[in-house]
Write a protein that holds these residues in place. Structure first.
Motif, PDB file in Angstrom:
ATOM      1  N   ASP A  99     -14.605 -27.474  -5.376  1.00 31.16           N
ATOM      2  CA  ASP A  99     -14.032 -27.853  -4.078  1.00 31.16           C
ATOM      3  C   ASP A  99     -14.668 -27.060  -2.944  1.00 31.16           C
ATOM      4  O   ASP A  99     -15.467 -26.144  -3.161  1.00 31.16           O
ATOM      5  N   HIS A 100     -14.252 -27.386  -1.733  1.00 28.53           N
ATOM      6  CA  HIS A 100     -14.871 -26.829  -0.528  1.00 28.53           C
ATOM      7  C   HIS A 100     -13.794 -26.514   0.502  1.00 28.53           C
ATOM      8  O   HIS A 100     -12.790 -27.213   0.606  1.00 28.53           O
ATOM      9  N   ILE A 101     -14.005 -25.434   1.254  1.00 31.49           N
ATOM     10  CA  ILE A 101     -13.090 -25.011   2.316  1.00 31.49           C
ATOM     11  C   ILE A 101     -13.867 -24.882   3.611  1.00 31.49           C
ATOM     12  O   ILE A 101     -14.982 -24.341   3.625  1.00 31.49           O
ATOM     13  N   VAL A 102     -13.273 -25.371   4.699  1.00 28.47           N
ATOM     14  CA  VAL A 102     -13.808 -25.092   6.035  1.00 28.47           C
ATOM     15  C   VAL A 102     -12.937 -24.006   6.648  1.00 28.47           C
ATOM     16  O   VAL A 102     -11.723 -24.177   6.787  1.00 28.47           O
ATOM     17  N   SER A 103     -13.554 -22.877   6.975  1.00 26.24           N
ATOM     18  CA  SER A 103     -12.802 -21.720   7.482  1.00 26.24           C
ATOM     19  C   SER A 103     -13.389 -21.217   8.791  1.00 26.24           C
ATOM     20  O   SER A 103     -14.601 -21.320   9.034  1.00 26.24           O
ATOM     21  N   SER A 104     -12.538 -20.650   9.603  1.00 25.88           N
ATOM     22  CA  SER A 104     -13.006 -19.929  10.784  1.00 25.88           C
ATOM     23  C   SER A 104     -13.937 -18.809  10.354  1.00 25.88           C
ATOM     24  O   SER A 104     -13.743 -18.179   9.319  1.00 25.88           O
ATOM     25  N   ARG A 105     -14.949 -18.541  11.163  1.00 22.20           N
ATOM     26  CA  ARG A 105     -15.884 -17.456  10.842  1.00 22.20           C
ATOM     27  C   ARG A 105     -15.282 -16.096  11.185  1.00 22.20           C
ATOM     28  O   ARG A 105     -15.684 -15.074  10.622  1.00 22.20           O
ATOM     29  N   SER A 134     -14.313 -28.059  17.924  1.00 19.01           N
ATOM     30  CA  SER A 134     -13.816 -29.104  17.027  1.00 19.01           C
ATOM     31  C   SER A 134     -14.943 -29.911  16.407  1.00 19.01           C
ATOM     32  O   SER A 134     -14.866 -30.313  15.239  1.00 19.01           O
ATOM     33  N   SER A 135     -15.998 -30.156  17.176  1.00 19.75           N
ATOM     34  CA  SER A 135     -17.124 -30.939  16.654  1.00 19.75           C
ATOM     35  C   SER A 135     -17.799 -30.216  15.500  1.00 19.75           C
ATOM     36  O   SER A 135     -18.209 -30.835  14.505  1.00 19.75           O
ATOM     37  N   THR A 136     -17.897 -28.890  15.594  1.00 20.91           N
ATOM     38  CA  THR A 136     -18.503 -28.089  14.529  1.00 20.91           C
ATOM     39  C   THR A 136     -17.647 -28.126  13.271  1.00 20.91           C
ATOM     40  O   THR A 136     -18.160 -28.233  12.157  1.00 20.91           O
ATOM     41  N   VAL A 137     -16.331 -28.056  13.464  1.00 17.06           N
ATOM     42  CA  VAL A 137     -15.403 -28.137  12.330  1.00 17.06           C
ATOM     43  C   VAL A 137     -15.527 -29.500  11.666  1.00 17.06           C
ATOM     44  O   VAL A 137     -15.619 -29.613  10.434  1.00 17.06           O
ATOM     45  N   ALA A 138     -15.547 -30.553  12.471  1.00 12.93           N
ATOM     46  CA  ALA A 138     -15.633 -31.919  11.942  1.00 12.93           C
ATOM     47  C   ALA A 138     -16.905 -32.128  11.126  1.00 12.93           C
ATOM     48  O   ALA A 138     -16.885 -32.749  10.055  1.00 12.93           O
ATOM     49  N   GLU A 139     -18.016 -31.597  11.623  1.00 19.04           N
ATOM     50  CA  GLU A 139     -19.305 -31.757  10.930  1.00 19.04           C
ATOM     51  C   GLU A 139     -19.317 -31.033   9.583  1.00 19.04           C
ATOM     52  O   GLU A 139     -20.057 -31.423   8.678  1.00 19.04           O
ATOM     53  N   ALA A 140     -18.490 -29.985   9.454  1.00 21.93           N
ATOM     54  CA  ALA A 140     -18.500 -29.186   8.222  1.00 21.93           C
ATOM     55  C   ALA A 140     -17.672 -29.812   7.106  1.00 21.93           C
ATOM     56  O   ALA A 140     -17.821 -29.454   5.935  1.00 21.93           O
ATOM     57  N   ILE A 141     -16.784 -30.746   7.446  1.00 19.70           N
ATOM     58  CA  ILE A 141     -15.904 -31.364   6.439  1.00 19.70           C
ATOM     59  C   ILE A 141     -16.695 -32.309   5.548  1.00 19.70           C
ATOM     60  O   ILE A 141     -17.493 -33.128   6.025  1.00 19.70           O
ATOM     61  N   THR A 142     -16.483 -32.194   4.243  1.00 14.42           N
ATOM     62  CA  THR A 142     -17.149 -33.052   3.260  1.00 14.42           C
ATOM     63  C   THR A 142     -16.082 -33.734   2.397  1.00 14.42           C
ATOM     64  O   THR A 142     -14.901 -33.393   2.475  1.00 14.42           O
ATOM     65  N   PRO A 143     -16.481 -34.670   1.555  1.00  9.24           N
ATOM     66  CA  PRO A 143     -15.502 -35.295   0.646  1.00  9.24           C
ATOM     67  C   PRO A 143     -14.841 -34.296  -0.303  1.00  9.24           C
ATOM     68  O   PRO A 143     -13.771 -34.581  -0.859  1.00  9.24           O
ATOM     69  N   LYS A 144     -15.448 -33.120  -0.478  1.00  8.46           N
ATOM     70  CA  LYS A 144     -14.891 -32.112  -1.386  1.00  8.46           C
ATOM     71  C   LYS A 144     -14.013 -31.089  -0.668  1.00  8.46           C
ATOM     72  O   LYS A 144     -13.455 -30.190  -1.308  1.00  8.46           O
ATOM     73  N   THR A 145     -13.895 -31.215   0.646  1.00  8.16           N
ATOM     74  CA  THR A 145     -13.099 -30.255   1.418  1.00  8.16           C
ATOM     75  C   THR A 145     -11.613 -30.411   1.110  1.00  8.16           C
ATOM     76  O   THR A 145     -11.076 -31.515   1.183  1.00  8.16           O
ATOM     77  N   LYS A 146     -10.959 -29.294   0.789  1.00 10.75           N
ATOM     78  CA  LYS A 146      -9.544 -29.324   0.422  1.00 10.75           C
ATOM     79  C   LYS A 146      -8.625 -28.664   1.442  1.00 10.75           C
ATOM     80  O   LYS A 146      -7.408 -28.734   1.321  1.00 10.75           O
ATOM     81  N   MET A 147      -9.217 -28.020   2.471  1.00 12.40           N
ATOM     82  CA  MET A 147      -8.374 -27.434   3.520  1.00 12.40           C
ATOM     83  C   MET A 147      -9.222 -26.991   4.697  1.00 12.40           C
ATOM     84  O   MET A 147     -10.422 -26.733   4.559  1.00 12.40           O
ATOM     85  N   ILE A 148      -8.576 -26.933   5.862  1.00 12.12           N
ATOM     86  CA  ILE A 148      -9.121 -26.211   7.014  1.00 12.12           C
ATOM     87  C   ILE A 148      -8.287 -24.946   7.134  1.00 12.12           C
ATOM     88  O   ILE A 148      -7.060 -24.994   7.136  1.00 12.12           O
ATOM     89  N   TYR A 149      -8.965 -23.806   7.215  1.00 13.23           N
ATOM     90  CA  TYR A 149      -8.279 -22.514   7.250  1.00 13.23           C
ATOM     91  C   TYR A 149      -8.634 -21.788   8.550  1.00 13.23           C
ATOM     92  O   TYR A 149      -9.814 -21.686   8.920  1.00 13.23           O
ATOM     93  N   CYS A 150      -7.626 -21.270   9.222  1.00 10.01           N
ATOM     94  CA  CYS A 150      -7.891 -20.512  10.443  1.00 10.01           C
ATOM     95  C   CYS A 150      -6.769 -19.520  10.700  1.00 10.01           C
ATOM     96  O   CYS A 150      -5.743 -19.523  10.021  1.00 10.01           O
TER      97      CYS A 150
END
Length: 410
Positions: A99-105, A134-150
């Motif tokens: 799986d994949h996570i999009v997180s704040s840096r 928001s555009s950067t967050v959106a671009e990072a999301i993939t079909p394997k992304t399971k959460m946005i964390y911040c």
């Protein structure tokens, strides 16, 4: 926006076993049953009001959980033995291998280290992004992304997450928005802007006395029960159980949270405004110069202000260390990590709470060597504190002597 949380907390009404004004503390690790069938049903999670074993649940922990749910406006909440216990349980409950996570840096160093260094053991990938775009967050999301964390207010750079925008993204992709609200209890209510799960390190503002370590997960009944499942619940199986005595202590301290947060915010705003006027590089969400000021205004609860955390750039690590040592010597606070104490705490994040982040990445995100993070205390006379801090900076040459004229007018 007005917050109902203080009223929700005020309306919680518990009696102790013998009529005490505080609920009785459950000082047991295990609980007895009058019938074997009830034990079986409890183990299977089919009973309410029965307790099996304190790693699973205890009355004292449930009281605290109810208070935290009232604070954040969620259906329920689980408590853990540390903030990291809450964070790791949530992540491992939601993510499987691959799986994949999009997180704040910009997040707490321990969270960053867990995501970057530990999760690779499970083949869980992380995309660290600028959460304010928001555009950067959106671009990072993939079909394997399971959460946005911040984090609502990020550690240590105090970036402000646009929770409404992030929530919209998360809902469009059918994934949860997980928000660490440790820096901003009462000031921000993430659930009001679409957050699905809210995490806290109770160690900080919520407890407020720097005498314990604890965490919390606030969310739906379904999710919180899944964390406690005896067969596959990360909260249950990883064993991050909060001691009942500490749970009772934190619950009592929560009763004054609304008063403390107001004073932390009032004092921090005063210092930030005056130190910025002196020409120092100050970052605080309540300042118009803060890039996230308008976003903060859109989602903060005005009654509780902009929070008790600010940063100041002393120009170099040498200056930062000298200033912190002198301020401690003058009894202005403590050179210590953490936050939310009644006295001011200060530290250089690059060499402490964010030291897990590689130096090149610290520079990329704007974490300078001279950055000092302040957790502003509950000082009664904050103008006196300001004068003393400024005197320290003049003595060390961080502020130039021509600023002495302004000091003499105070």
């Amino acid at each position: 926006m007005d917050s109902k949380a203080p009223d929700n907390l005020q309306d919680l009404h518990y009696f102790g076993e013998y009529g005490g004004v505080n609920p009785s503390i459950s000082d047991s690790s295990t609980y007895t049953f009058l019938s074997a069938k009830t034990m079986f049903d409890t183990f299977e999670g089919n009973t309410e009001g029965c307790y099996l074993y304190s790693r699973h649940s205890s009355p004292s922990n449930l009281y605290l959980g109810e208070a935290l749910a009232a604070l954040e406006g969620t259906e329920t909440a689980n408590v853990t033995a540390s903030g990291m216990g809450a964070i790791t349980a949530v992540i491992l409950q939601l993510c499987d291998a691959g799986d994949h996570i999009v997180s704040s840096r910009t997040i707490y160093g321990g969270t960053y280290a867990f995501m970057k260094n530990f999760l690779k053991k499970f083949n869980i990938e992380i995309s660290f992004v600028d959460i304010t775009k928001s555009s950067t967050v959106a671009e990072a999301i993939t079909p394997k992304t399971k959460m946005i964390y911040c984090e609502s207010v990020s550690n240590p750079l105090l970036e402000i997450a646009d929770l409404e925008s992030l929530s919209s993204l998360a809902k469009n992709h059918h994934i949860p928005l997980v928000v660490d609200n440790t820096f901003s209890p009462l000031s921000i209510s993430p659930v009001n802007f679409g957050a699905d799960i809210v995490i806290h390190s109770l160690t900080k503002f919520i407890n407020g006395t720097s005498d314990c370590v604890a965490g919390a997960v606030c969310g739906t009944k379904e999710f919180c029960l899944s964390l406690k499942d005896v067969n596959n619940g990360a909260g249950m199986l990883l064993g991050s159980t909060l001691d009942s005595l500490r749970a009772a202590s934190i619950l009592k301290n929560m009763r004054t949270l609304h008063i403390r947060i107001k004073k932390h915010s009032e004092n921090a705003l005063y210092l930030a405004e005056n130190l910025e006027k002196d020409g120092l590089k100050v970052v605080y969400p309540g300042l118009k110069s803060h890039p996230g000021h308008e976003v903060m205004k859109k989602q903060y609860n005005a009654e509780f202000g902009y929070g008790g955390i600010m940063t100041l750039d002393a120009g170099s690590l040498e200056n930062a260390n000298a200033l912190m040592e002198l301020m401690q010597e003058r009894h202005l606070g403590y050179l210590a990590v953490s936050l939310g104490f009644y006295k001011t705490l200060f530290s250089a994040p690059g060499s402490s709470t964010s030291s897990e982040i590689p130096l090149e990445e610290q520079k990329e995100m704007g974490l300078s060597d001279g950055l000092i993070r302040f957790s502003i205390g509950l000082d009664n006379d904050i103008s006196r504190t300001y004068t003393s801090i400024k005197t320290c900076m003049l003595e060390l040459g961080i502020l130039k002597s021509n600023d002495q004229i302004h000091l003499n007018k105070i």
